[in-house]
Every structure is written in structure tokens, then in C-alpha cells.
Write an enzyme that holds these catalytic residues in place. Structure first.
Site, PDB file in Angstrom:
ATOM      1  N   ASN A  31      -6.610   1.572  -0.378  1.00  0.00           N
ATOM      2  CA  ASN A  31      -5.892   1.635  -1.662  1.00  0.00           C
ATOM      3  C   ASN A  31      -6.508   0.725  -2.729  1.00  0.00           C
ATOM      4  OD1 ASN A  31      -2.289   2.166  -1.134  1.00  0.00           O
ATOM      5  ND2 ASN A  31      -3.949   3.602  -1.348  1.00  0.00           N
ATOM      6  N   THR A  77       0.823  -1.218   0.000  1.00  0.00           N
ATOM      7  CA  THR A  77       0.000   0.000   0.000  1.00  0.00           C
ATOM      8  C   THR A  77       0.853   1.262   0.000  1.00  0.00           C
ATOM      9  OG1 THR A  77      -0.096   0.154   2.411  1.00  0.00           O
ATOM     10  CG2 THR A  77      -1.788  -1.186   1.337  1.00  0.00           C
ATOM     11  N   CYS A  78       0.193   2.400  -0.271  1.00  0.00           N
ATOM     12  CA  CYS A  78       0.877   3.699  -0.336  1.00  0.00           C
ATOM     13  C   CYS A  78       0.933   4.355   1.037  1.00  0.00           C
ATOM     14  CB  CYS A  78       0.153   4.613  -1.309  1.00  0.00           C
ATOM     15  SG  CYS A  78       0.125   3.933  -2.962  1.00  0.00           S
ATOM     16  N   ASP A  79       1.122   3.560   2.083  1.00  0.00           N
ATOM     17  CA  ASP A  79       1.259   4.119   3.423  1.00  0.00           C
ATOM     18  C   ASP A  79       2.618   3.678   3.943  1.00  0.00           C
ATOM     19  OD1 ASP A  79       1.224   4.512   6.245  1.00  0.00           O
ATOM     20  OD2 ASP A  79      -0.965   4.591   6.168  1.00  0.00           O
TER      21      ASP A  79
END
Ligand SMILES: *Cc1c(COP(=O)(O)O)cnc(C)c1O
Length: 376
Positions: free
Chosen positions: A366, A323-325
Site C-alpha cells: 500500500n 492498510t487496505c487489507d
């Protein structure tokens, strides 16, 4: 990994990430614990793995259930559980949910505060109650301290109040922390509960039950004592502190029941380096903290990994989710090493992931689907 799971993954090739749970392992774990602790009544902690098939299999074996919410109560009843074998064990409940549980036939409730006791007295009159006491969680890899339980003196006063409210002051519970590796913790906790039995006897309240909670382990990266040693520690503590007056004993295993029944298969999405001069590789998987591996928070639970290149040369890695975290890093400090031959597209199996994974998976962060879980 069991033969059954291996065959399922080889033949069906499910899309990854995918958790496969072998119900026969759940059954073995239940029967084994029942054999080692015959004096204890097993209340499976549903939150560990709430798949209906898991609950159904345990119900068919005679298990009782520790539930935390109206949803979990409805789940276990839908799988045929008798409400007489269901405990509403969360110390934080809405009064409307207490009333619903009572209407559904549940008669065993936990509390650790006066306000919660009053809710139970109003909405589940005459029920059996147990008070959770605070214990240290030293030695636990996933501690459950501070948030739950009250001081022993307060528990004594509340149990007297429980009787004044017309409830049945049944017993005392504690939880030594999940994935507890220090067998001495049960002796301390059971000793404290035995003292409460004596204090309350002097105040004319005859307690009849001790609830030992969970804490029994699954096998992750480190070695753990055998379950036999846990059973001996627990029963040794009970005999030492209660002598011949052994009360009803409840245990609430979650992790030890479901953990090693599950294997999570994931795929390597990307292998990269941040600097050519570094030898540490970043390995990005298609599963991460938000799709089931929440217990890698603070790198607390360290899972075992299997790759197609095991046995070959290895090198240091940082493992992360897709994910983009930037919090979605699984292991950075825990010194994981993986084969140098590992490539993008390889499948990796994460072992003993049957507990605290499926239910921790986010809904659609996401755009990634919740963890697909298949019981076989
Ligand atoms: C989570 C929980 C359990 C299960 O603990 P494990 O360490 O997974 O066995 C048992 N009892 C209560 C009250 C819990 O909250």
C-alpha cells in the site's frame, strides 16, 4: 521503556512508525542470561532482530550465532563473527547455501531428515551435525511445532547414518516453542534427548551436545515467571537426566534477547465507530500487521501499550493497522481497553517490540515504507 529511549523519542521526535532499540538492554539481557546459565553457550537467533548494530554488540560480548540463511551468515560474518561460532541452524537449506557456508568456514549444521543430511554430507564434508527432534509446544504463545524436527527413533537412525557419511554426530536439538510459559516443557524435552544419548551409545555413537533452542520469554501483557525460574528449570532438567555426564549445552535465545530492548512509537490515524449505539471504538494506528506487528496474527502476541492519557478512564477498543487489507486488525478479541481521552494524532508506544518486528515488515504494501528501526 528505558530512560535512553524516552529521551530519544522526546528530543528527536522521529517520524512514526519507528522502532527504537536500546543496545544497552540487549547487552544486559546477554550478560544476565550468561550469568544465569554459565554452562550454556549462547547462539543468538539472528532472525529475532537482524539489525547489524544488534549483531555487532552481541559479537563484541562473545556471543555465537544461530543463522537460518546465507544472508544471515554473511551478516554475522560482516559484523566480525568467527565462523567457528556460527551455526547454520535451519533444517531447510539449499545445497548451494550449505556449500557457501562451508566455504565461509561454518562447520555446524542442523538437519531433521535424511535428504538434508545427505546434502550436508556432500557439501559440508566432515562437519558437526545435530538433529532436531519434534517436541510438543504446549504452553508456547508462538508455537514452532510440526514444521521442524523428526521423531526420536528417526533421529537415532539418522545420527548413525551421519557417522556413516563421515560427518561428526555432535548432538540433538529441540525448540519448545517461542514465548514458552510452561517451565515443565524443558524437563520433558531434555528427558527425551537423554534417552537418545543412551540409545545411540549402545549403537556406538557418542553424542556430546544438547541444543535447548529458544523459548525464553519477553514481557508482554501477561505476567511471566522470572528468567531465574527458567534457568533453574533448564539446569534442573539437565542435572536430573544427565547426572554427572553433562554434555556441551547450546541455547538459541532470540525473543528474550531483543524483545524488551525495543519500543515502537506509532500515531493514532483515526478513531471511529461502526454504529453510534456501540461503545467499542476502532483505533487505527500508522503501524499494523504488515509493517512489523506480524505476531499479532491470531492475536498470539499481546503487546503492552502506553498512551499520553494513561491513568484516566478507559473504554473497549478494536486496534487496527492503516492498510487496505481487512486482515490488518491487531486486536479484536483480546479485550484491549484504551483511555477515552485518546485523540487522533496522539502517539502510542508499543512496548517490548524489539523481536520479530523489523524483519517481518513488508517492503512497500500500500505504499507504506518498511518499519524504520533505529539502534541507540
Ligand atoms: C526462532 C528460533 C530460535 C529463537 O527462538 P526464541 O523463542 O525467539 O528465543 C531459536 N532456535 C531456532 C532454531 C529458531 O528457529
Amino acid at each position: 521503556m528505558t530512560e535512553k529511549i524516552r529521551r530519544f523519542l522526546d528530543e528527536r521526535r522521529p517520524a512514526t512508525p519507528c522502532l527504537v532499540v536500546d543496545l544497552d538492554v540487549i547487552e544486559d539481557n546477554y550478560l544476565n542470561l550468561n550469568r544465569l546459565l554459565p554452562a550454556a553457550k549462547i547462539f543468538y537467533a539472528v532472525k529475532a532482530n537482524p539489525m547489524p548494530e544488534v549483531v555487532g554488540r552481541l559479537r563484541s560480548l562473545g556471543s555465537s550465532f544461530d543463522t537460518a540463511s546465507r544472508g544471515e551468515i554473511e551478516l554475522v560474518l560482516s559484523q566480525g563473527a568467527d565462523p567457528a561460532n556460527v551455526s547454520f541452524g535451519n533444517t531447510i537449506k539449499k545445497e548451494t547455501d550449505i556449500a557457501t557456508a562451508y566455504a565461509l568456514g561454518v562447520r555446524l549444521f542442523a538437519f531433521d531428515s535424511e535428504a538434508e543430511l545427505e546434502k550436508i554430507a556432500r557439501s559440508a564434508p566432515g562437519s558437526r551435525v545435530f538433529c532436531r527432534v519434534l517436541v510438543e509446544c504446549d504452553g508456547a504463545e508462538w508455537p514452532l511445532s510440526r514444521k521442524f524436527g523428526c521423531a526420536p527413533q528417526m533421529a537415532a537412525d539418522l545420527m548413525v547414518k551421519a557417522r556413516e557419511h563421515g560427518l561428526d554426530p555432535y548432538g540433538i536439538s529441540f525448540h519448545v516453542g517461542s514465548q514458552q510459559t510452561d517451565l515443565g516443557q524443558w524437563d520433558k524435552a531434555v528427558g527425551g534427548v537423554a534417552q537418545l544419548f543412551s540409545i545411540l551409545r549402545e549403537r556406538d555413537v557418542e553424542l556430546r551436545m544438547i541444543n535447548l533452542g529458544g523459548g525464553f520469554p519477553a514481557k508482554y501483557r501477561s505476567d511471566i515467571p522470572p528468567l531465574e525460574a527458567y534457568a533453574e528449570a533448564v539446569m534442573g532438567a539437565i542435572y536430573k537426566h544427565f547426572g554427572n555426564a553433562i554434555p556441551d549445552i547450546i541455547i538459541e535465545p532470540g525473543r528474550s534477547m531483543a524483545g524488551d530492548a525495543g519500543v515502537l512509537q506509532t500515531e493514532v490515524v483515526l478513531i471511529s465507530k461502526k454504529d453510534e449505539a456501540e461503545d467499542k471504538r476502532w483505533i487505527y494506528l500508522d503501524v499494523g500487521k504488515f509493517s512489523g506487528l506480524a505476531e499479532t496474527m491470531d492475536e498470539a502476541i499481546k503487546y503492552r501499550l502506553c498512551t499520553p492519557h494513561d491513568g484516566g478512564a478507559t473504554g473497549p477498543v478494536i486496534l487496527a493497522g492503516p492498510t487496505c487489507d481487512s486482515a490488518d486488525i491487531l486486536y479484536e478479541k483480546a479485550n484491549y481497553e484504551l483511555p477515552v481521552d485518546l485523540k487522533i494524532g496522539d502517539k502510542i508506544e508499543i512496548l517490548a517490540t524489539g523481536a520479530y518486528t523489523t524483519s517481518y515488515s513488508s517492503v512497500n504494501f500500500n505504499g507504506f515504507a518498511p518499519l524504520n528501526t533505529i539502534c541507540i
